[in-house]
Motif scaffolding. Structure first.
Motif, mmCIF file in Angstrom:
data_model
loop_
_atom_site.group_PDB
_atom_site.id
_atom_site.type_symbol
_atom_site.label_atom_id
_atom_site.label_comp_id
_atom_site.label_asym_id
_atom_site.label_seq_id
_atom_site.Cartn_x
_atom_site.Cartn_y
_atom_site.Cartn_z
ATOM 1 N N LEU A 169 -43.495 14.971 92.037
ATOM 2 C CA LEU A 169 -43.050 14.908 90.657
ATOM 3 C C LEU A 169 -42.053 13.778 90.473
ATOM 4 N N VAL A 170 -42.239 12.984 89.419
ATOM 5 C CA VAL A 170 -41.282 11.959 89.036
ATOM 6 C C VAL A 170 -40.462 12.524 87.886
ATOM 7 N N THR A 171 -39.187 12.765 88.129
ATOM 8 C CA THR A 171 -38.338 13.467 87.176
ATOM 9 C C THR A 171 -37.241 12.595 86.581
ATOM 10 N N THR A 172 -37.171 11.336 86.958
ATOM 11 C CA THR A 172 -36.140 10.440 86.451
ATOM 12 C C THR A 172 -36.725 9.062 86.174
ATOM 13 N N GLY A 173 -36.119 8.354 85.227
ATOM 14 C CA GLY A 173 -36.538 6.997 84.928
ATOM 15 C C GLY A 173 -35.804 5.961 85.759
ATOM 16 N N ALA A 174 -34.990 6.413 86.712
ATOM 17 C CA ALA A 174 -34.240 5.489 87.559
ATOM 18 C C ALA A 174 -35.183 4.699 88.460
ATOM 19 N N ASP A 175 -34.717 3.537 88.889
ATOM 20 C CA ASP A 175 -35.528 2.661 89.735
ATOM 21 C C ASP A 175 -35.685 3.234 91.139
ATOM 22 N N THR A 176 -34.641 3.844 91.665
ATOM 23 C CA THR A 176 -34.649 4.355 93.036
ATOM 24 C C THR A 176 -34.037 5.737 93.085
ATOM 25 N N GLY A 177 -34.122 6.361 94.267
ATOM 26 C CA GLY A 177 -33.481 7.651 94.480
ATOM 27 C C GLY A 177 -34.434 8.808 94.317
ATOM 28 N N SER A 213 -47.290 6.868 100.295
ATOM 29 C CA SER A 213 -47.797 5.819 101.184
ATOM 30 C C SER A 213 -47.917 6.297 102.622
ATOM 31 N N ASP A 214 -47.084 7.246 103.004
ATOM 32 C CA ASP A 214 -47.052 7.716 104.391
ATOM 33 C C ASP A 214 -47.982 8.890 104.657
ATOM 34 N N GLN A 215 -48.691 9.364 103.631
ATOM 35 C CA GLN A 215 -49.542 10.541 103.796
ATOM 36 C C GLN A 215 -50.964 10.137 104.193
ATOM 37 N N PRO A 216 -51.602 10.929 105.064
ATOM 38 C CA PRO A 216 -52.972 10.608 105.483
ATOM 39 C C PRO A 216 -54.019 10.925 104.417
ATOM 40 N N VAL A 217 -53.651 11.759 103.447
ATOM 41 C CA VAL A 217 -54.570 12.112 102.357
ATOM 42 C C VAL A 217 -53.882 11.817 101.033
ATOM 43 N N SER A 218 -54.667 11.792 99.973
ATOM 44 C CA SER A 218 -54.127 11.483 98.659
ATOM 45 C C SER A 218 -53.191 12.581 98.168
ATOM 46 N N VAL A 219 -52.025 12.192 97.688
ATOM 47 C CA VAL A 219 -51.056 13.115 97.104
ATOM 48 C C VAL A 219 -50.836 12.696 95.652
ATOM 49 N N PRO A 220 -51.309 13.462 94.673
ATOM 50 C CA PRO A 220 -51.143 13.050 93.275
ATOM 51 C C PRO A 220 -49.677 13.027 92.870
ATOM 52 N N ILE A 221 -49.343 12.071 92.011
ATOM 53 C CA ILE A 221 -47.982 11.920 91.504
ATOM 54 C C ILE A 221 -47.994 12.230 90.009
ATOM 55 N N PHE A 222 -47.270 13.284 89.606
ATOM 56 C CA PHE A 222 -47.141 13.657 88.203
ATOM 57 C C PHE A 222 -45.838 13.068 87.663
ATOM 58 N N VAL A 223 -45.931 12.235 86.638
ATOM 59 C CA VAL A 223 -44.749 11.634 86.027
ATOM 60 C C VAL A 223 -44.337 12.520 84.854
ATOM 61 N N VAL A 224 -43.251 13.270 85.034
ATOM 62 C CA VAL A 224 -42.850 14.258 84.032
ATOM 63 C C VAL A 224 -41.538 13.908 83.348
ATOM 64 N N THR A 225 -40.878 12.821 83.778
ATOM 65 C CA THR A 225 -39.658 12.410 83.096
ATOM 66 C C THR A 225 -39.944 12.073 81.635
ATOM 67 N N ARG A 226 -39.004 12.410 80.753
ATOM 68 C CA ARG A 226 -39.179 12.097 79.334
ATOM 69 C C ARG A 226 -38.881 10.638 79.036
ATOM 70 N N SER A 227 -38.172 9.977 79.927
ATOM 71 C CA SER A 227 -37.766 8.603 79.685
ATOM 72 C C SER A 227 -38.754 7.620 80.291
ATOM 73 N N ASP A 228 -38.687 6.373 79.848
ATOM 74 C CA ASP A 228 -39.443 5.309 80.489
ATOM 75 C C ASP A 228 -38.816 4.996 81.839
ATOM 76 N N ILE A 229 -39.527 4.199 82.635
ATOM 77 C CA ILE A 229 -39.091 3.896 83.998
ATOM 78 C C ILE A 229 -38.811 2.409 84.096
ATOM 79 N N GLU A 230 -37.566 2.071 84.368
ATOM 80 C CA GLU A 230 -37.135 0.672 84.464
ATOM 81 C C GLU A 230 -37.052 0.276 85.928
#
Length: 239
Positions: free
Chosen positions: A36-44, A56-73
């Motif tokens: 889950l992506v919960t912040t619009g921050a660049d890192t952390g 990137s480190d997983q042997p199989v696909s891991v879906p990423i859900f972007v749930v933050t309300r803000s844009d991502i800078e």
């Protein structure tokens, strides 16, 4: 054309909300099968960059859900170095940068699927304000096919926009000369045996490819034995 408009957006938003709710209620073991992506921050923690690095480190696909309300800078390229498919599911968020840099790069030729997200560069590029003065300008989405890759490299975009990019808005490169790959059937460069399949639905690419020499809204360089399979529905390419 409204890229993220109409019933399709509403249905996708409801589905995403249901999916996130299900993740919160299920066991820890299942929750680890998605990020889950919960912040619009660049890192952390909770950032899109951190999620991509974990995937990137997983042997199989891991879906990423972007749930933050803000844009991502972001200030530098988001690089996915895995070989399993990368799946990004958003809800209309924009990944943006004020730097002349590529926004999302897949360095190992992985499949990419993106839903309901936008990618936006700094813009303002033109013939007198070239973005490639000190090298290649930034791209929106870039997939670099491995030289020994086989099978099919798949790019699937649904409800996605790419804008204000100096160089190619979207670039898939099956060419060992990278950005120096020649154009057309007589162009130089060698490539992998893999084919490339692109499926676009409700995609808009605009104000891209006007800040560098020989740049395009979308570009597919295919060398070697493979073929290009391209389909676009309800999509718009302009400026």
């Amino acid at each position: 054309m409204g890229v993220n408009s109409g019933a399709g957006k509403t249905s996708a938003a409801l589905f995403l909300g249901a999916a996130v709710g299900a993740l919160a209620l299920t066991s820890t073991a299942f929750a680890q099968s998605a990020l889950l992506v919960t912040t619009g921050a660049d890192t952390g923690d909770g950032s899109l960059r951190a999620a991509i690095e974990i995937a990137s480190d997983q042997p199989v696909s891991v879906p990423i859900f972007v749930v933050t309300r803000s844009d991502i800078e972001i200030s530098s390229t988001l690089t996915y170095s895995g070989r399993a498919p990368l799946v990004l599911i958003g809800n209309g968020q924009t990944v943006r940068t004020h730097e002349n840099t590529t926004l999302l790069a897949l360095s190992e030729g992985a499949d990419l699927s993106v839903s309901l997200m936008n990618f936006k560069g700094p813009g303002g590029f033109n013939i007198e304000n070239r973005g490639d003065g000190d090298g290649s300008g930034g791209k929106g989405i870039f997939i670099d096919v491995r030289e020994d890759q086989t099978g099919v490299v798949n790019l699937t975009l649904d409800g996605v926009s790419v804008s204000d990019i100096a160089y190619h808005g979207i670039h898939i490169s099956d060419c060992d000369l990278a950005d120096d790959c020649g154009a057309g059937s007589g162009g130089g460069g060698n490539g992998a045996p893999a084919s490339i399949a692109v499926h676009l639905s409700d995609v808009e690419i605009y104000r891209a490819g006007i800040g560098a020499f020989d740049a395009d809204g979308i570009r597919i360089d295919e060398r070697g034995e493979g073929s290009i399979h391209f389909a676009a529905y309800r999509s718009l390419f302009h400026n």
